[in-house]
Every structure is written in structure tokens, then in C-alpha cells.
Write a protein that holds these residues in place. Structure first.
Motif, short mmCIF file in Angstrom:
data_model
loop_
_atom_site.label_atom_id
_atom_site.label_comp_id
_atom_site.label_asym_id
_atom_site.label_seq_id
_atom_site.Cartn_x
_atom_site.Cartn_y
_atom_site.Cartn_z
N ILE A 41 0.33 -0.88 16.33
CA ILE A 41 1.77 -0.70 16.18
C ILE A 41 2.10 0.23 15.02
N ALA A 42 1.20 0.36 14.06
CA ALA A 42 1.45 1.23 12.92
C ALA A 42 1.68 2.67 13.35
N TRP A 43 1.05 3.08 14.45
CA TRP A 43 1.20 4.44 14.95
C TRP A 43 2.14 4.53 16.14
N THR A 44 2.29 3.46 16.89
CA THR A 44 3.11 3.52 18.09
C THR A 44 4.60 3.32 17.81
N LEU A 45 4.95 2.71 16.67
CA LEU A 45 6.36 2.44 16.39
C LEU A 45 6.78 2.80 14.97
N LEU A 46 5.92 2.56 13.99
CA LEU A 46 6.32 2.73 12.59
C LEU A 46 6.34 4.20 12.18
N THR A 47 7.15 4.48 11.16
CA THR A 47 7.18 5.80 10.54
C THR A 47 6.04 5.90 9.52
N ALA A 48 5.81 7.11 9.03
CA ALA A 48 4.74 7.28 8.03
C ALA A 48 4.98 6.40 6.81
N ASP A 49 6.23 6.34 6.34
CA ASP A 49 6.52 5.53 5.15
C ASP A 49 6.38 4.04 5.45
N SER A 50 6.92 3.59 6.58
CA SER A 50 6.82 2.16 6.89
C SER A 50 5.38 1.78 7.25
N ARG A 51 4.60 2.73 7.73
CA ARG A 51 3.18 2.48 8.00
C ARG A 51 2.45 2.13 6.70
N ARG A 52 2.81 2.80 5.62
CA ARG A 52 2.19 2.49 4.32
C ARG A 52 2.57 1.09 3.86
N VAL A 53 3.85 0.73 4.05
CA VAL A 53 4.29 -0.62 3.69
C VAL A 53 3.52 -1.66 4.50
N PHE A 54 3.39 -1.41 5.79
CA PHE A 54 2.69 -2.31 6.70
C PHE A 54 1.25 -2.51 6.23
N ARG A 55 0.56 -1.44 5.92
CA ARG A 55 -0.84 -1.55 5.50
C ARG A 55 -0.96 -2.29 4.17
N GLU A 56 -0.08 -1.97 3.22
CA GLU A 56 -0.14 -2.64 1.92
C GLU A 56 0.11 -4.14 2.05
N ARG A 57 1.06 -4.52 2.88
CA ARG A 57 1.37 -5.95 3.05
C ARG A 57 0.21 -6.69 3.71
N LEU A 58 -0.45 -6.02 4.64
CA LEU A 58 -1.61 -6.63 5.31
C LEU A 58 -2.86 -6.60 4.45
N ALA A 59 -2.90 -5.66 3.51
CA ALA A 59 -4.05 -5.52 2.60
C ALA A 59 -5.36 -5.34 3.38
N VAL A 60 -5.34 -4.42 4.36
CA VAL A 60 -6.54 -4.18 5.14
C VAL A 60 -7.38 -3.07 4.52
N ASP A 61 -8.69 -3.16 4.73
CA ASP A 61 -9.59 -2.16 4.18
C ASP A 61 -9.65 -0.94 5.09
N ASP A 62 -10.38 0.09 4.63
CA ASP A 62 -10.43 1.35 5.38
C ASP A 62 -11.06 1.15 6.76
N ALA A 63 -12.07 0.31 6.86
CA ALA A 63 -12.75 0.11 8.14
C ALA A 63 -11.81 -0.54 9.16
N THR A 64 -11.07 -1.55 8.74
CA THR A 64 -10.13 -2.22 9.64
C THR A 64 -9.03 -1.26 10.08
N TRP A 65 -8.54 -0.47 9.13
CA TRP A 65 -7.51 0.50 9.44
C TRP A 65 -8.01 1.53 10.46
#
Length: 289
Positions: free
Chosen positions: A226-250
Motif C-alpha cells: 500500500i505504500a506504493w499503491t496509495l500513499l504519497t512519497a511523504d506519507s510513505r516515509r511516515v508509514f515506514r517510520e511508524r512501522l519501524a521496518v528494516d531495509d529487507a522488509t521494505w
């Protein structure tokens, strides 16, 4: 691993739903039945009165999810920060309809679109918080990847044969990175189809999450698409930070977004309708990172 031929879908009519309800749930027999606009592809959804819905699988493969949803949604719902559909009743085959089916309460809201989201960063944070809570639910006895959910939560290599011929230089690199990205092996709950149509808004704010037919326990990276299918570049960063996922998961999440987008692009090649334009937009987002 072969995914096999596409499901053989069946039509479901209002009359069938009325007969099923009358035969199996006479207490609701007098309620009006009408199809839900854009009521789904994997399942056919009908309004049952004003406060309920009947959800009927459109193919045998999708019927595999009925028992799972009946079993697990009542377990998940109290542990999640947003409303999710909890079955009110389980129907049986009848009225020339061959599968089990479900009655749910109707959840109000409109499907998410970029234009309808009032605060993209807030939406991204709320969605990530929901997924964090979902991933934190005990997975003892939970269903793993399989035919019931098209192997969500498993390895992306399941789809390698399907997309390999659709790759170019850049997407080939993205795909290979996703395939090579290691998973820590910690089994977590995932939704399996975190898509705009399954995220309901109320006044532009995330209000409910629906359609758990592909849910299960395994690698939750599939929920990051969903980070790429719906979110904007800025909200994608918020999404990743809140989830605290590592590079491999991303990277694996980006791969999940890529395989489905490439297949959609291939299916809509030469078309200029909304689905084709949207697939190209999403592909650009995936390419951009």
C-alpha cells in the motif's frame, strides 16, 4: 510453485441471496436485498437490510476463506484499533449456490482514494498503527500461507515465473532485491490485501479495515504494498517510520507491490481507461522508490 489457472467464477443473484437468507435465517427473511455498488470480485456482497451485508464467494478458491474469517475475525477484532468486520452468521450451500457464505454487520465508510484522504500523513500513521497492532496479535494456531490466501505471507518466489518476462532493467533489479531480501522468520499476522478498496474513510480519516479473506500468519511484508499503491512519497516515509521496518522488509514489500502492478500493466497494455492509467501511476511510484 505453480499458482494454477485463474478461478472459475460464478454469478450470484439477488434472488439467490433472498432464498438463502429465507431458508437459513428466517429471522432476516423480510429484509430487502440489493447488490453493493462495486461489491467485490473475489466475493459478491449484498446489502441485507440497512445494517448487514451478505458476502458470498465467487469461486471455490475464495470459499476457502469463509471458515478462516468465521474463526479468526472474532479473535482479531478486539485487539485492533479500528473496526473490522466480525461475522454475525455463517451460511451453508443452498438455493443453487455451492459454497459457505457469511453475514456481516455493515460498516459505514467510503473506500479510500488519494483525493478523499484529508491528511495523508495522518492516514499513513493510522494505517501503520493498525498493522502494528495486527502484527502483535498471538499467532498460535493461525493459518499460514497457502491456497486460501494465494500464498500471501510466503516467499515472493511463488510469483517469479509469473513476472519474470515482464521485467526490464530497473524493475528487474527491484524484483531481484526483493527476492534476495532475507526474512527474520518471525511469524506475524498480516491482512494480505491492504488495498484502497479495503480501507474505509469517514470524513477523510481512516475509519475501518475490511476484507480479511487473504489474512494469515507469516511474513507481513505483503501488507507494505500500500505504500506504493496509495500513499504519497511523504506519507510513505511516515508509514515506514511508524512501522519501524528494516531495509529487507521494505524491499520485500516493494516486491509485493511490483508483481501485482506488472501483471496489471500487462493485462491493460494498450488501454487508456482508469485501471490502466492507475497501474502506470503505481509503477512510476515503485520505480521512484
Amino acid at each position: 510453485m505453480s499458482l494454477g489457472p485463474p478461478p472459475k467464477r460464478i454469478d450470484v443473484t439477488e434472488d439467490q441471496v433472498r432464498r438463502l437468507v429465507a431458508e437459513q435465517f428466517p429471522q432476516w427473511a423480510g429484509l430487502p436485498v440489493r447488490p453493493v455498488v462495486n461489491g467485490g470480485w473475489d466475493n459478491r456482497t449484498f446489502h441485507l437490510g440497512d445494517a448487514m451485508s451478505a458476502r458470498l464467494p465467487s469461486a471455490a478458491e475464495y470459499a476457502l476463506a469463509v471458515e478462516k474469517e468465521q474463526r479468526w475475525l472474532p479473535v482479531l477484532a478486539p485487539r485492533l484499533p479500528l473496526p473490522v468486520p466480525v461475522p454475525l452468521a455463517e451460511g451453508k450451500p443452498g438455493a443453487d449456490f455451492p459454497f459457505a457464505w457469511s453475514v456481516y454487520p455493515w460498516l459505514d465508510g467510503e473506500p479510500a482514494t488519494a483525493e478523499r484522504i484529508a491528511d495523508p500523513a495522518g492516514f499513513a500513521a493510522d494505517l501503520a498503527g493498525f498493522l502494528v497492532a495486527l502484527q502483535g496479535v498471538d499467532t498460535t494456531g493461525a493459518p499460514g500461507p497457502g491456497t486460501h490466501n494465494w500464498f500471501r505471507g510466503g516467499t515472493l518466489r511463488t510469483y517469479d515465473e509469473l513476472v519474470r518476462h515482464l521485467l526490464d532493467g530497473q524493475t528487474g533489479e527491484i524484483w531481484q532485491t526483493a527476492l534476495d531480501a532475507p526474512w527474520d522468520g518471525e511469524v506475524r499476522w498480516f491482512h494480505g490485501d491492504v488495498a484502497a478498496g479495503n480501507l474505509l474513510l469517514d470524513n477523510g480519516k481512516l475509519a475501518a479495515v475490511i476484507d480479511f479473506g487473504t489474512c494469515g500468519a507469516g511474513d507481513p511484508a505483503c501488507d507494505l504494498a500500500i505504500a506504493w499503491t496509495l500513499l504519497t512519497a511523504d506519507s510513505r516515509r511516515v508509514f515506514r517510520e511508524r512501522l519501524a521496518v528494516d531495509d529487507a522488509t521494505w524491499a520485500r514489500g516493494r516486491g509485493w507491490a511490483l508483481w501485482k502492478t506488472l501483471v496489471t500493466c500487462a493485462r491493460t497494455r494498450g488501454r487508456t481507461d482508469r485501471e490502466a492509467v492507475e497501474a502506470q501511476r503505481v509503477l512510476a511510484e515503485i520505480r521512484a522508490g
